[in-house]
Design an enzyme around this catalytic site. Sequence first.
Site, short mmCIF file in Angstrom:
data_model
loop_
_atom_site.label_atom_id
_atom_site.label_comp_id
_atom_site.label_asym_id
_atom_site.label_seq_id
_atom_site.Cartn_x
_atom_site.Cartn_y
_atom_site.Cartn_z
CB SER A 142 1.89 5.73 -7.56
OG SER A 142 2.06 6.07 -6.15
CE1 TYR A 155 6.47 7.64 -8.18
CE2 TYR A 155 4.80 7.85 -7.57
CZ TYR A 155 6.01 7.50 -7.76
OH TYR A 155 5.13 5.91 -8.32
P1 NAD Z 1 11.93 0.61 -10.62
O1 NAD Z 1 13.17 2.06 -11.15
O2 NAD Z 1 12.66 -0.45 -10.39
O3 NAD Z 1 12.10 0.55 -12.83
C1 NAD Z 1 11.92 1.67 -13.21
C2 NAD Z 1 12.25 0.95 -15.00
O4 NAD Z 1 11.65 2.53 -15.59
C3 NAD Z 1 13.94 0.93 -15.57
O5 NAD Z 1 13.75 -0.26 -16.00
C4 NAD Z 1 14.52 1.67 -15.87
O6 NAD Z 1 15.18 1.36 -16.66
C5 NAD Z 1 12.81 2.64 -16.50
N1 NAD Z 1 13.45 3.65 -16.42
C6 NAD Z 1 13.58 5.51 -15.74
N2 NAD Z 1 13.65 6.16 -16.98
C7 NAD Z 1 13.57 5.75 -17.94
C8 NAD Z 1 13.70 6.76 -19.09
N3 NAD Z 1 13.68 7.92 -19.71
N4 NAD Z 1 13.65 6.14 -20.62
C9 NAD Z 1 13.37 4.34 -20.30
N5 NAD Z 1 12.86 3.46 -19.32
C10 NAD Z 1 13.72 4.47 -17.90
O7 NAD Z 1 11.28 1.20 -10.41
P2 NAD Z 1 10.44 -0.07 -9.78
O8 NAD Z 1 10.09 0.28 -8.38
O9 NAD Z 1 9.50 -0.57 -10.63
O10 NAD Z 1 8.65 1.18 -10.86
C11 NAD Z 1 8.11 1.43 -12.21
C12 NAD Z 1 6.79 2.65 -11.87
O11 NAD Z 1 5.64 1.71 -10.90
C13 NAD Z 1 6.88 3.45 -11.58
O12 NAD Z 1 6.13 4.04 -13.49
C14 NAD Z 1 6.54 3.82 -10.19
O13 NAD Z 1 6.18 4.71 -10.42
C15 NAD Z 1 5.35 2.77 -10.17
N6 NAD Z 1 5.09 2.09 -8.65
C16 NAD Z 1 6.10 1.94 -7.90
C17 NAD Z 1 5.94 1.67 -6.49
C18 NAD Z 1 7.31 0.55 -6.18
O14 NAD Z 1 6.93 0.56 -4.16
N7 NAD Z 1 7.85 0.00 -6.72
C19 NAD Z 1 5.24 1.81 -6.57
C20 NAD Z 1 4.13 2.34 -6.89
C21 NAD Z 1 4.16 2.01 -8.40
#
Ligand code: NAD
Length: 260
Positions: A142, A155
């Site tokens: 991130s 985080y």
């Molecule tokens: P999201 O909540 O839409 O999806 C998260 C996914 O992780 C889901 O499929 C969920 O079921 C799975 N998950 C969560 N806990 C779990 C566990 N204990 N076991 C198995 N699966 C699990 O989130 P997102 O925004 O798509 O984020 C995905 C990644 O991208 C994360 O690592 C997040 O930190 C990173 N990220 C997101 C953003 C953003 O702006 N959305 C920015 C930078 C980084």
Amino acid sequence: MLKGKVAIVTGSTSGIGLGIAEVLASQLCDVMLSGFGDEKMIAALQARLHRQYKVRISYNGADMANPDEIHAMVRATRRELGSVDILVNNAGIQHVASIEEFPRAKWEAVLAVNLSAPFHATQAAIPHMRKKKWGRIVNIASAHGLVASKNKAAYVSAKHGLVGLTKVTALELAGSGITANAICPGWVLTPLIQKQIDERARDQRIKVKEAELQLLSEKQPSQQFVTPEQIGKMIVFLCDSGADQVTGAALSMDGGWVAQ
Ligand code: NAD
């Protein structure tokens, strides 16, 4: 084209992971989906991706907080899809609170899913990649892996740790045909971020659209969201021979966030 390759994308039942899985499938890569969600929704997703791209799509419900289940997921991928060529450590969770108010269990949970899970999955995947002298490990970190924001202690710590893990992985695998890189996205509009936008709108009694713009304005100079598809396309590039020497990098995709 990734025909004949097999990818594990953790947390691919939603958001960024789902977008990545779809882009990889569109390049004819077989995919092991992972993450939580409604059984019927996941079965429908598997069937749609298989139908649309004519690739094999498996699903594993391993809890990323459980190292044994992570190792079992990697073994299942080898058994069901025949290989483990690309590992995308994407599953992640968030909790927003000041350090003084941060619940101990939330700290442990965020560290387990966002940092320890990529370590365990990497450990399990490396032997399969070494056998083929080719592999790609991509950690979805991130902008918060490079800079901090208040109220996100767990985080930010986990994502900085993940950038560090990526560097160690790259060094230990240098010259083996396996690369390890981190992608550092800025804001991507997914359920994880929608929750923060909704909370902001509720707390400040403003419209959701206004809260969305506020969130972008504070950090992301482009004032545009990054998309899951763009992140998927970056991974396709990392899988290309043009990226054979790209390893140990933290690649920002953040509309200029960390350039400030
Ligand atoms: P999201 O909540 O839409 O999806 C998260 C996914 O992780 C889901 O499929 C969920 O079921 C799975 N998950 C969560 N806990 C779990 C566990 N204990 N076991 C198995 N699966 C699990 O989130 P997102 O925004 O798509 O984020 C995905 C990644 O991208 C994360 O690592 C997040 O930190 C990173 N990220 C997101 C953003 C953003 O702006 N959305 C920015 C930078 C980084």
